[in-house]
Write a protein that holds these residues in place. Structure first.
Motif, PDB file in Angstrom:
ATOM      1  N   GLN A   1       5.868   2.751   5.518  1.00 20.80           N
ATOM      2  CA  GLN A   1       6.027   4.102   4.986  1.00 20.80           C
ATOM      3  C   GLN A   1       7.491   4.529   5.003  1.00 20.80           C
ATOM      4  O   GLN A   1       7.971   5.170   4.077  1.00 20.80           O
ATOM      5  CB  GLN A   1       5.156   5.089   5.764  1.00 20.80           C
ATOM      6  N   ARG A   2       8.202   4.138   6.039  1.00 21.73           N
ATOM      7  CA  ARG A   2       9.628   4.480   6.117  1.00 21.73           C
ATOM      8  C   ARG A   2      10.409   3.767   5.027  1.00 21.73           C
ATOM      9  O   ARG A   2      11.241   4.348   4.350  1.00 21.73           O
ATOM     10  CB  ARG A   2      10.163   4.104   7.497  1.00 21.73           C
TER      11      ARG A   2
ATOM     12  N   GLY B   1      -1.033  -2.930  13.487  1.00 25.07           N
ATOM     13  CA  GLY B   1      -1.312  -2.275  12.214  1.00 25.07           C
ATOM     14  C   GLY B   1      -0.616  -0.943  12.084  1.00 25.07           C
ATOM     15  O   GLY B   1      -0.043  -0.619  11.043  1.00 25.07           O
ATOM     16  N   ALA B   2      -0.637  -0.153  13.150  1.00 25.94           N
ATOM     17  CA  ALA B   2       0.018   1.160  13.117  1.00 25.94           C
ATOM     18  C   ALA B   2       1.526   1.005  12.991  1.00 25.94           C
ATOM     19  O   ALA B   2       2.179   1.749  12.248  1.00 25.94           O
ATOM     20  CB  ALA B   2      -0.329   1.952  14.374  1.00 25.94           C
ATOM     21  N   LEU B   3       2.087   0.025  13.671  1.00 20.64           N
ATOM     22  CA  LEU B   3       3.524  -0.215  13.596  1.00 20.64           C
ATOM     23  C   LEU B   3       3.923  -0.684  12.202  1.00 20.64           C
ATOM     24  O   LEU B   3       4.900  -0.200  11.623  1.00 20.64           O
ATOM     25  CB  LEU B   3       3.930  -1.248  14.650  1.00 20.64           C
ATOM     26  N   ALA B   4       3.155  -1.602  11.615  1.00 25.41           N
ATOM     27  CA  ALA B   4       3.444  -2.087  10.268  1.00 25.41           C
ATOM     28  C   ALA B   4       3.347  -0.951   9.259  1.00 25.41           C
ATOM     29  O   ALA B   4       4.203  -0.819   8.372  1.00 25.41           O
ATOM     30  CB  ALA B   4       2.481  -3.211   9.887  1.00 25.41           C
TER      31      ALA B   4
ATOM     32  N   GLU C   1       0.828  -1.206   0.000  1.00 29.02           N
ATOM     33  CA  GLU C   1       0.000   0.000   0.000  1.00 29.02           C
ATOM     34  C   GLU C   1       0.866   1.261   0.000  1.00 29.02           C
ATOM     35  O   GLU C   1       0.602   2.200  -0.743  1.00 29.02           O
ATOM     36  CB  GLU C   1      -0.918   0.003   1.217  1.00 29.02           C
ATOM     37  N   ALA C   2       1.911   1.267   0.800  1.00 34.23           N
ATOM     38  CA  ALA C   2       2.795   2.438   0.861  1.00 34.23           C
ATOM     39  C   ALA C   2       3.507   2.665  -0.465  1.00 34.23           C
ATOM     40  O   ALA C   2       3.663   3.799  -0.913  1.00 34.23           O
ATOM     41  CB  ALA C   2       3.813   2.278   1.992  1.00 34.23           C
TER      42      ALA C   2
ATOM     43  N   ALA D   1      16.462   1.760   6.714  1.00 30.02           N
ATOM     44  CA  ALA D   1      15.340   2.687   6.874  1.00 30.02           C
ATOM     45  C   ALA D   1      15.424   3.447   8.193  1.00 30.02           C
ATOM     46  O   ALA D   1      14.556   4.238   8.500  1.00 30.02           O
ATOM     47  CB  ALA D   1      14.022   1.939   6.770  1.00 30.02           C
ATOM     48  N   GLY D   2      16.462   3.201   8.961  1.00 28.86           N
ATOM     49  CA  GLY D   2      16.677   3.971  10.185  1.00 28.86           C
ATOM     50  C   GLY D   2      15.795   3.529  11.335  1.00 28.86           C
ATOM     51  O   GLY D   2      15.236   2.442  11.341  1.00 28.86           O
TER      52      GLY D   2
END
Length: 92
Positions: free
Chosen positions: A79-80, A71-74, A41-42, A59-60
Motif C-alpha cells: 500500500q505504501r 501478510g499484514a506486513l506485505a 492488489e494495491a 516509500a519511506g
C-alpha cells in the motif's frame, strides 16, 4: 460496474531494497514472497496516473507491530509503494 482499469498495469522493478531490521527472519521472508501479489492488489485499487519512468522510489518507513504477520506486513508495504506511485515518487 468495476472500478478496476481496463488495461493491465505493469511495473518493472530492477532492484528492490527492503530493510526489515527487527522483523523475525521467517516473517520477513514470507512477507517478501507475498509482496508481489499484495502490490498487484494495491495497484488495482489505487488511482495511479501515467508517469515517466521512475529512477528511484523511496516509500519511506513503516511503523510495524511488535510481531506482525507476513501478510499484514506485505500489505502495508504494498500500500505504501502503490501510494508513492500514485503521487509520482521521486526522480533524482
Amino acid at each position: 460496474m468495476s472500478s478496476t482499469p481496463s488495461t493491465p498495469r505493469r511495473l518493472h522493478i530492477d532492484r528492490l531494497v527492503l530493510d526489515l531490521r527487527g522483523i523475525d527472519p521467517a516473517i520477513a521472508q514470507a512477507a517478501a514472497r507475498a509482496l508481489g501479489p499484495a502490490l498487484a492488489e494495491a495497484m488495482a485499487t489505487q488511482e495511479i496516473g501515467a508517469h515517466a519512468p521512475l529512477q528511484h522510489l523511496d516509500a519511506g518507513r513503516l511503523r510495524s507491530m511488535a510481531a506482525p504477520s507476513a501478510g499484514a506486513l506485505a500489505t502495508q508495504m504494498a500500500q505504501r509503494i502503490a501510494g508513492q506511485l500514485g503521487g509520482g515518487g521521486t526522480q533524482p
